[in-house]
Design a protein around this motif. Sequence first.
Motif, PDB file in Angstrom:
ATOM      1  N   UNK A 297     -34.456 -87.428  29.002  1.00 44.77           N
ATOM      2  CA  UNK A 297     -33.765 -88.381  29.862  1.00 44.77           C
ATOM      3  C   UNK A 297     -32.295 -88.000  29.977  1.00 44.77           C
ATOM      4  N   UNK A 298     -31.622 -88.598  30.928  1.00 54.71           N
ATOM      5  CA  UNK A 298     -30.188 -88.416  31.063  1.00 54.71           C
ATOM      6  C   UNK A 298     -29.757 -87.429  32.131  1.00 54.71           C
ATOM      7  N   UNK A 299     -30.687 -86.641  32.607  1.00 59.90           N
ATOM      8  CA  UNK A 299     -30.383 -85.728  33.704  1.00 59.90           C
ATOM      9  C   UNK A 299     -31.698 -85.222  34.276  1.00 59.90           C
ATOM     10  N   UNK A 300     -31.599 -84.484  35.367  1.00 61.40           N
ATOM     11  CA  UNK A 300     -32.780 -83.862  35.964  1.00 61.40           C
ATOM     12  C   UNK A 300     -32.995 -82.503  35.327  1.00 61.40           C
ATOM     13  N   UNK A 301     -34.192 -82.294  34.793  1.00 65.96           N
ATOM     14  CA  UNK A 301     -34.483 -81.052  34.094  1.00 65.96           C
ATOM     15  C   UNK A 301     -35.319 -80.098  34.939  1.00 65.96           C
ATOM     16  N   UNK A 302     -35.442 -80.363  36.231  1.00 70.99           N
ATOM     17  CA  UNK A 302     -36.321 -79.549  37.069  1.00 70.99           C
ATOM     18  C   UNK A 302     -35.891 -78.088  37.120  1.00 70.99           C
TER      19      UNK A 302
ATOM     20  N   UNK B 128     -40.241 -79.565  13.887  1.00 74.71           N
ATOM     21  CA  UNK B 128     -40.392 -79.066  15.244  1.00 74.71           C
ATOM     22  C   UNK B 128     -39.356 -79.736  16.145  1.00 74.71           C
ATOM     23  N   UNK B 129     -38.659 -78.902  16.924  1.00 70.31           N
ATOM     24  CA  UNK B 129     -37.600 -79.367  17.794  1.00 70.31           C
ATOM     25  C   UNK B 129     -37.919 -79.053  19.249  1.00 70.31           C
ATOM     26  N   UNK B 130     -37.542 -79.971  20.109  1.00 71.80           N
ATOM     27  CA  UNK B 130     -37.584 -79.770  21.549  1.00 71.80           C
ATOM     28  C   UNK B 130     -36.171 -79.412  22.004  1.00 71.80           C
ATOM     29  N   UNK B 131     -36.055 -78.523  22.984  1.00 72.59           N
ATOM     30  CA  UNK B 131     -34.742 -78.107  23.463  1.00 72.59           C
ATOM     31  C   UNK B 131     -34.802 -77.800  24.951  1.00 72.59           C
ATOM     32  N   UNK B 132     -33.644 -77.832  25.590  1.00 71.71           N
ATOM     33  CA  UNK B 132     -33.558 -77.555  27.029  1.00 71.71           C
ATOM     34  C   UNK B 132     -32.443 -76.559  27.302  1.00 71.71           C
ATOM     35  N   UNK B 133     -32.700 -75.682  28.270  1.00 70.33           N
ATOM     36  CA  UNK B 133     -31.765 -74.613  28.583  1.00 70.33           C
ATOM     37  C   UNK B 133     -31.942 -74.237  30.057  1.00 70.33           C
ATOM     38  N   UNK B 134     -30.866 -73.847  30.696  1.00 77.03           N
ATOM     39  CA  UNK B 134     -30.976 -73.462  32.107  1.00 77.03           C
ATOM     40  C   UNK B 134     -31.736 -72.151  32.292  1.00 77.03           C
ATOM     41  N   UNK B 135     -31.707 -71.305  31.261  1.00 75.86           N
ATOM     42  CA  UNK B 135     -32.290 -69.980  31.413  1.00 75.86           C
ATOM     43  C   UNK B 135     -33.403 -69.770  30.408  1.00 75.86           C
ATOM     44  N   UNK B 136     -34.353 -68.925  30.750  1.00 78.41           N
ATOM     45  CA  UNK B 136     -35.443 -68.592  29.849  1.00 78.41           C
ATOM     46  C   UNK B 136     -34.900 -67.810  28.662  1.00 78.41           C
ATOM     47  N   UNK B 137     -35.188 -68.281  27.470  1.00 85.84           N
ATOM     48  CA  UNK B 137     -34.700 -67.611  26.275  1.00 85.84           C
ATOM     49  C   UNK B 137     -35.568 -67.991  25.079  1.00 85.84           C
TER      50      UNK B 137
END
Length: 122
Positions: free
Chosen positions: A25-30, A94-103
Amino acid sequence: QVQLVESGGGLVQAGDSPRLSCAASGRTFSSYAMGWFRQAPGKEREFVARMRWSSGRTYYADSVKDRFTISRDNAKSTVYLQMNSLKPEDTAVYYCAANRYDSVIPDRYDYWGQGTQVTVSS
């Protein structure tokens, strides 16, 4: 405010198939890649799986390939990690994470959840 909230961990037995959830939540992750990482006691955080939110393209660590599946529910803004045939060596936070680029590198990820413990008993 961006939030990633994991759930679904706990004490399981070897061979079980739990599913972890990550509510975003909090932003668009598309336009983001969503990743799952894990960290066992005394070890560095390691990559498990990632998915490009827009395309659904996935990538897995060799250690979990063919056992774990990452997926998403766009309507719920939630990413899942289905874990099958669990082994004691899968025990970790186990952690969930978000990033603009594949890594596969943890330091490249911008947003992190608080983590959920998965303990696999033999």
